[in-house]
Design a protein around this motif. Structure first.
Motif, PDB file in Angstrom:
ATOM      1  N   GLY A  39       0.820  -1.210   0.000  1.00  0.00           N
ATOM      2  CA  GLY A  39       0.000   0.000   0.000  1.00  0.00           C
ATOM      3  C   GLY A  39       0.846   1.249   0.000  1.00  0.00           C
ATOM      4  N   ASP A  40       0.161   2.384   0.069  1.00  0.00           N
ATOM      5  CA  ASP A  40       0.815   3.689   0.083  1.00  0.00           C
ATOM      6  C   ASP A  40       1.082   4.067   1.532  1.00  0.00           C
ATOM      7  N   ASN A  41       2.218   3.630   2.049  1.00  0.00           N
ATOM      8  CA  ASN A  41       2.538   3.823   3.453  1.00  0.00           C
ATOM      9  C   ASN A  41       4.032   3.665   3.656  1.00  0.00           C
ATOM     10  N   PRO A  42       4.518   4.063   4.814  1.00  0.00           N
ATOM     11  CA  PRO A  42       5.939   3.913   5.134  1.00  0.00           C
ATOM     12  C   PRO A  42       6.200   2.737   6.070  1.00  0.00           C
ATOM     13  N   LEU A  43       5.351   1.756   6.104  1.00  0.00           N
ATOM     14  CA  LEU A  43       5.405   0.683   7.091  1.00  0.00           C
ATOM     15  C   LEU A  43       6.265  -0.493   6.630  1.00  0.00           C
ATOM     16  N   SER A  44       6.861  -1.165   7.619  1.00  0.00           N
ATOM     17  CA  SER A  44       7.594  -2.407   7.364  1.00  0.00           C
ATOM     18  C   SER A  44       7.273  -3.394   8.467  1.00  0.00           C
ATOM     19  N   TYR A  45       7.293  -4.653   8.101  1.00  0.00           N
ATOM     20  CA  TYR A  45       7.173  -5.701   9.114  1.00  0.00           C
ATOM     21  C   TYR A  45       8.487  -5.769   9.882  1.00  0.00           C
ATOM     22  N   CYS A  46       8.413  -6.164  11.127  1.00  0.00           N
ATOM     23  CA  CYS A  46       9.613  -6.398  11.925  1.00  0.00           C
ATOM     24  C   CYS A  46      10.441  -7.487  11.259  1.00  0.00           C
ATOM     25  N   LYS A  47      11.731  -7.422  11.483  1.00  0.00           N
ATOM     26  CA  LYS A  47      12.612  -8.457  10.939  1.00  0.00           C
ATOM     27  C   LYS A  47      12.358  -9.742  11.710  1.00  0.00           C
ATOM     28  N   ALA A  48      11.656 -10.650  11.096  1.00  0.00           N
ATOM     29  CA  ALA A  48      11.287 -11.921  11.719  1.00  0.00           C
ATOM     30  C   ALA A  48      10.527 -12.741  10.687  1.00  0.00           C
ATOM     31  N   GLU A  49      10.209 -13.965  11.033  1.00  0.00           N
ATOM     32  CA  GLU A  49       9.384 -14.818  10.183  1.00  0.00           C
ATOM     33  C   GLU A  49       7.918 -14.433  10.394  1.00  0.00           C
ATOM     34  N   HIS A  50       7.165 -14.253   9.316  1.00  0.00           N
ATOM     35  CA  HIS A  50       5.765 -13.823   9.433  1.00  0.00           C
ATOM     36  C   HIS A  50       4.781 -14.859   8.912  1.00  0.00           C
ATOM     37  N   GLY A  51       5.240 -16.055   8.595  1.00  0.00           N
ATOM     38  CA  GLY A  51       4.367 -17.086   8.059  1.00  0.00           C
ATOM     39  C   GLY A  51       3.270 -17.526   9.013  1.00  0.00           C
ATOM     40  N   ASP A  52       3.496 -17.352  10.313  1.00  0.00           N
ATOM     41  CA  ASP A  52       2.494 -17.763  11.302  1.00  0.00           C
ATOM     42  C   ASP A  52       1.687 -16.593  11.856  1.00  0.00           C
ATOM     43  N   ASP A  53       1.871 -15.381  11.306  1.00  0.00           N
ATOM     44  CA  ASP A  53       1.116 -14.222  11.792  1.00  0.00           C
ATOM     45  C   ASP A  53      -0.385 -14.488  11.651  1.00  0.00           C
TER      46      ASP A  53
END
Length: 175
Positions: A39-53
């Motif tokens: 999307g149009d945003n400045p966001l990032s996921y934390c450095k980690a595995e996100h497959g189980d989010d």
């Protein structure tokens, strides 16, 4: 300063309520090496595995992007909750102003999502959040870094986001 902290907390918990959280505006870098949130945003996921989010974000749009002091910020977040979010879910929230730690707390996620007109339990399925936030002109200029990690009462990851937001011009400070 308390009002601007409340504002940043609202922004982040709004996004956590719709999945992950992390900002990186313009030439600024996210805190970790996480993937960008669509999307149009400045966001990032934390450095980690996100497959189980538990929360999977389709997109997050911020208008304007980047946010500007004295303007209305519109947040639109769309995602899918893979399971219900029950009471006693938590969010770890850290906010820094430059190198100064302003907030370092663990909060009740269900109390925080009331800011975006949700309440626990939040049922699984598609979720859309749209919120207008009036940003005060008095936000102290500088670089704010934010970390939000949301998890269930039994410590399963909902989403983790990071962000760096600069108000009042560009900053050479890179956190």
């Amino acid at each position: 300063m308390k009002f601007s902290l409340s504002l940043i907390t609202l922004l982040l918990t709004s996004l956590v309520a719709s999945e992950g959280l992390s900002f990186s505006f313009g030439g600024q870098k996210p805190l970790g090496d996480g993937d960008s949130v669509p999307g149009d945003n400045p966001l990032s996921y934390c450095k980690a595995e996100h497959g189980d989010d538990i929360l999977v974000l389709d997109h997050v749009n911020l208008t304007p992007n980047p946010p500007q002091a004295g303007k209305t910020l519109t947040i639109e977040a769309v995602g899918t909750l893979l399971e219900d979010i029950e009471k006693e879910a938590k969010v770890i929230l850290q906010v820094k102003y430059g190198l100064i730690r302003l907030v370092n707390t663990e909060a009740d996620l269900c109390q925080q999502v009331s800011n975006v007109d949700l309440e626990c339990p939040i049922k699984k399925g598609k979720i859309t959040i749209t919120k207008d936030v009036e940003l005060p002109k008095e936000i102290p200029p500088g670089t704010y870094t934010v970390f939000a990690d949301a998890y269930t009462k039994d410590k399963r990851k909902i989403v983790c986001l990071e962000a760096t937001v600069t108000f009042g011009g560009s900053s050479k400070l890179d956190l």
